[in-house]
Write a protein that holds these residues in place. Structure first.
Motif, PDB file in Angstrom:
ATOM      1  N   ILE A   1       0.841  -1.194   0.000  1.00 55.85           N
ATOM      2  CA  ILE A   1       0.000   0.000   0.000  1.00 55.85           C
ATOM      3  C   ILE A   1       0.880   1.249   0.000  1.00 55.85           C
ATOM      4  O   ILE A   1       2.027   1.231   0.441  1.00 55.85           O
ATOM      5  N   PHE A   2       0.299   2.322  -0.529  1.00 56.78           N
ATOM      6  CA  PHE A   2       0.975   3.619  -0.598  1.00 56.78           C
ATOM      7  C   PHE A   2      -0.069   4.664  -0.229  1.00 56.78           C
ATOM      8  O   PHE A   2      -0.643   5.306  -1.113  1.00 56.78           O
ATOM      9  N   PRO A   3      -0.368   4.838   1.071  1.00 56.22           N
ATOM     10  CA  PRO A   3      -1.396   5.801   1.468  1.00 56.22           C
ATOM     11  C   PRO A   3      -1.089   7.199   0.942  1.00 56.22           C
ATOM     12  O   PRO A   3       0.050   7.673   1.007  1.00 56.22           O
ATOM     13  N   GLY A   4      -2.127   7.819   0.388  1.00 55.95           N
ATOM     14  CA  GLY A   4      -1.954   9.151  -0.160  1.00 55.95           C
ATOM     15  C   GLY A   4      -1.608   9.161  -1.625  1.00 55.95           C
ATOM     16  O   GLY A   4      -1.516  10.223  -2.239  1.00 55.95           O
TER      17      GLY A   4
ATOM     18  N   TYR B   1       7.309   9.397   3.677  1.00 55.68           N
ATOM     19  CA  TYR B   1       8.075   8.876   4.807  1.00 55.68           C
ATOM     20  C   TYR B   1       7.772   7.404   5.105  1.00 55.68           C
ATOM     21  O   TYR B   1       8.677   6.575   5.181  1.00 55.68           O
ATOM     22  N   HIS B   2       6.498   7.092   5.331  1.00 53.43           N
ATOM     23  CA  HIS B   2       6.136   5.740   5.765  1.00 53.43           C
ATOM     24  C   HIS B   2       6.411   4.704   4.684  1.00 53.43           C
ATOM     25  O   HIS B   2       6.946   3.624   4.969  1.00 53.43           O
ATOM     26  N   TYR B   3       6.046   5.025   3.456  1.00 56.71           N
ATOM     27  CA  TYR B   3       6.244   4.079   2.357  1.00 56.71           C
ATOM     28  C   TYR B   3       7.729   3.783   2.180  1.00 56.71           C
ATOM     29  O   TYR B   3       8.137   2.618   2.084  1.00 56.71           O
ATOM     30  N   SER B   4       8.551   4.831   2.158  1.00 52.46           N
ATOM     31  CA  SER B   4       9.993   4.646   1.975  1.00 52.46           C
ATOM     32  C   SER B   4      10.589   3.807   3.102  1.00 52.46           C
ATOM     33  O   SER B   4      11.369   2.880   2.863  1.00 52.46           O
ATOM     34  N   ALA B   5      10.220   4.140   4.337  1.00 53.87           N
ATOM     35  CA  ALA B   5      10.757   3.410   5.489  1.00 53.87           C
ATOM     36  C   ALA B   5      10.291   1.957   5.488  1.00 53.87           C
ATOM     37  O   ALA B   5      11.051   1.044   5.845  1.00 53.87           O
ATOM     38  N   SER B   6       9.042   1.723   5.070  1.00 49.77           N
ATOM     39  CA  SER B   6       8.530   0.346   5.051  1.00 49.77           C
ATOM     40  C   SER B   6       9.258  -0.497   4.016  1.00 49.77           C
ATOM     41  O   SER B   6       9.506  -1.689   4.242  1.00 49.77           O
ATOM     42  N   LYS B   7       9.609   0.093   2.886  1.00 51.01           N
ATOM     43  CA  LYS B   7      10.329  -0.655   1.859  1.00 51.01           C
ATOM     44  C   LYS B   7      11.775  -0.910   2.287  1.00 51.01           C
ATOM     45  O   LYS B   7      12.343  -1.972   1.977  1.00 51.01           O
ATOM     46  N   ALA B   8      12.367   0.031   3.008  1.00 47.05           N
ATOM     47  CA  ALA B   8      13.708  -0.205   3.559  1.00 47.05           C
ATOM     48  C   ALA B   8      13.667  -1.347   4.575  1.00 47.05           C
ATOM     49  O   ALA B   8      14.573  -2.180   4.636  1.00 47.05           O
ATOM     50  N   ALA B   9      12.593  -1.399   5.361  1.00 44.99           N
ATOM     51  CA  ALA B   9      12.424  -2.489   6.329  1.00 44.99           C
ATOM     52  C   ALA B   9      12.218  -3.817   5.607  1.00 44.99           C
ATOM     53  O   ALA B   9      12.770  -4.848   6.008  1.00 44.99           O
ATOM     54  N   LEU B  10      11.420  -3.803   4.548  1.00 43.30           N
ATOM     55  CA  LEU B  10      11.229  -5.012   3.744  1.00 43.30           C
ATOM     56  C   LEU B  10      12.573  -5.511   3.212  1.00 43.30           C
ATOM     57  O   LEU B  10      12.851  -6.718   3.221  1.00 43.30           O
ATOM     58  N   ASN B  11      13.399  -4.581   2.751  1.00 42.66           N
ATOM     59  CA  ASN B  11      14.719  -4.954   2.235  1.00 42.66           C
ATOM     60  C   ASN B  11      15.536  -5.705   3.285  1.00 42.66           C
ATOM     61  O   ASN B  11      16.181  -6.712   2.987  1.00 42.66           O
ATOM     62  N   MET B  12      15.508  -5.221   4.510  1.00 37.13           N
ATOM     63  CA  MET B  12      16.276  -5.873   5.570  1.00 37.13           C
ATOM     64  C   MET B  12      15.697  -7.243   5.915  1.00 37.13           C
ATOM     65  O   MET B  12      16.439  -8.217   6.091  1.00 37.13           O
ATOM     66  N   TYR B  13      14.372  -7.336   5.999  1.00 40.41           N
ATOM     67  CA  TYR B  13      13.743  -8.628   6.271  1.00 40.41           C
ATOM     68  C   TYR B  13      14.144  -9.667   5.223  1.00 40.41           C
ATOM     69  O   TYR B  13      14.514 -10.802   5.545  1.00 40.41           O
ATOM     70  N   MET B  14      14.062  -9.277   3.973  1.00 44.11           N
ATOM     71  CA  MET B  14      14.310 -10.237   2.902  1.00 44.11           C
ATOM     72  C   MET B  14      15.794 -10.514   2.690  1.00 44.11           C
ATOM     73  O   MET B  14      16.174 -11.598   2.250  1.00 44.11           O
ATOM     74  N   ARG B  15      16.627  -9.554   3.018  1.00 46.15           N
ATOM     75  CA  ARG B  15      18.078  -9.783   3.000  1.00 46.15           C
ATOM     76  C   ARG B  15      18.437 -10.806   4.084  1.00 46.15           C
ATOM     77  O   ARG B  15      19.235 -11.720   3.859  1.00 46.15           O
TER      78      ARG B  15
END
Length: 236
Positions: free
Chosen positions: A85-88, A156-170
């Protein structure tokens, strides 16, 4: 013939990925929150298309989705973590991701869908993937999740969530590689979808085609990588 699970399969890139996998003869488990209302998805109907109810924010829903897929197959070859999701992003969505309008509730909602949900889906379907043929996990990230490329505030939220996804999947890649799985993150580009908008540069069909080609050609040494839909490295 591949056995493919795609989340967020009812619209946009997920729908296009489903269409292209079906066209080449694969079996697709198309997951979305409300399959009954997924008109475009149902229109693709073949005996190789199975609609699966899945809400990424619900651990029970993820568990039930795993059971539903297991009723049809004992193995999966590909998991595409596409839902997000990408709110906004759309005119109908008043949620803001700019400084001055940030809230913890909005942040946690975005993180739950974009980062935690895909990780829990991968965890739930790991045993089916381990039984698959050259299994791989493709998680759709974004250039917005790259710390190196980030040069703006919003979103802010979308960018941070994708950075978090990157770490989870790494982190996931470091473990599942021992089972012969390959897990990569893919930036699908700025796509003309409901999320990307009509001004986006890339047709969904082009991005989907590139993602499928990339998935087919993955090698073990690419496990844990972050690349564009055209296979070019993305800086973390």
């Amino acid at each position: 013939m591949r056995r493919v699970l795609i989340t967020g399969a009812n619209r946009g890139l997920g729908l296009e990925l489903t269409r292209q996998y079906l066209e080449r003869g694969d079996t697709v488990y198309a997951a979305c929150r409300n399959p009954d209302a997924a008109t475009d998805l149902k229109a693709l109907g073949t005996t190789r298309l199975h609609l699966i109810q899945l809400d990424l924010t619900s651990e029970d829903s993820i568990a039930q989705a795993q059971k539903a897929v297991r009723r049809h197959t004992a193995a999966l070859d590909i998991l595409i973590n596409n839902a997000g999701i990408f709110p906004g992003a759309g005119p109908e969505d008043p949620a803001k991701q700019n400084l001055g309008n940030l809230t913890s509730d909005n942040a946690l909602t975005v993180f739950k869908v974009n980062a935690v949900g895909p990780m829990l889906v991968a965890q739930a379907f790991l045993e089916l993937l381990k039984a698959g043929n050259k299994p791989r996990i493709i998680s759709l990230s974004s250039g917005q999740g790259s710390l190196t490329w980030k040069a703006s505030g919003e979103p802010y939220h979308y960018s941070a969530s994708k950075a978090a996804l990157n770490m989870y999947m790494r982190a996931l890649a470091a473990e599942v590689g021992t089972y012969g799985l390959i897990s990569v993150l893919v930036d699908p580009g700025w796509i003309r979808t409901g999320m990307g908008g009509s001004n986006a540069a890339i047709p969904a069909a082009d991005s989907a085609k590139g993602i499928i080609r990339l998935t087919d050609q993955l090698h073990a040494e690419e496990n844990g990588s972050f690349v564009t839909w055209q296979g070019q490295p993305v800086p973390w």
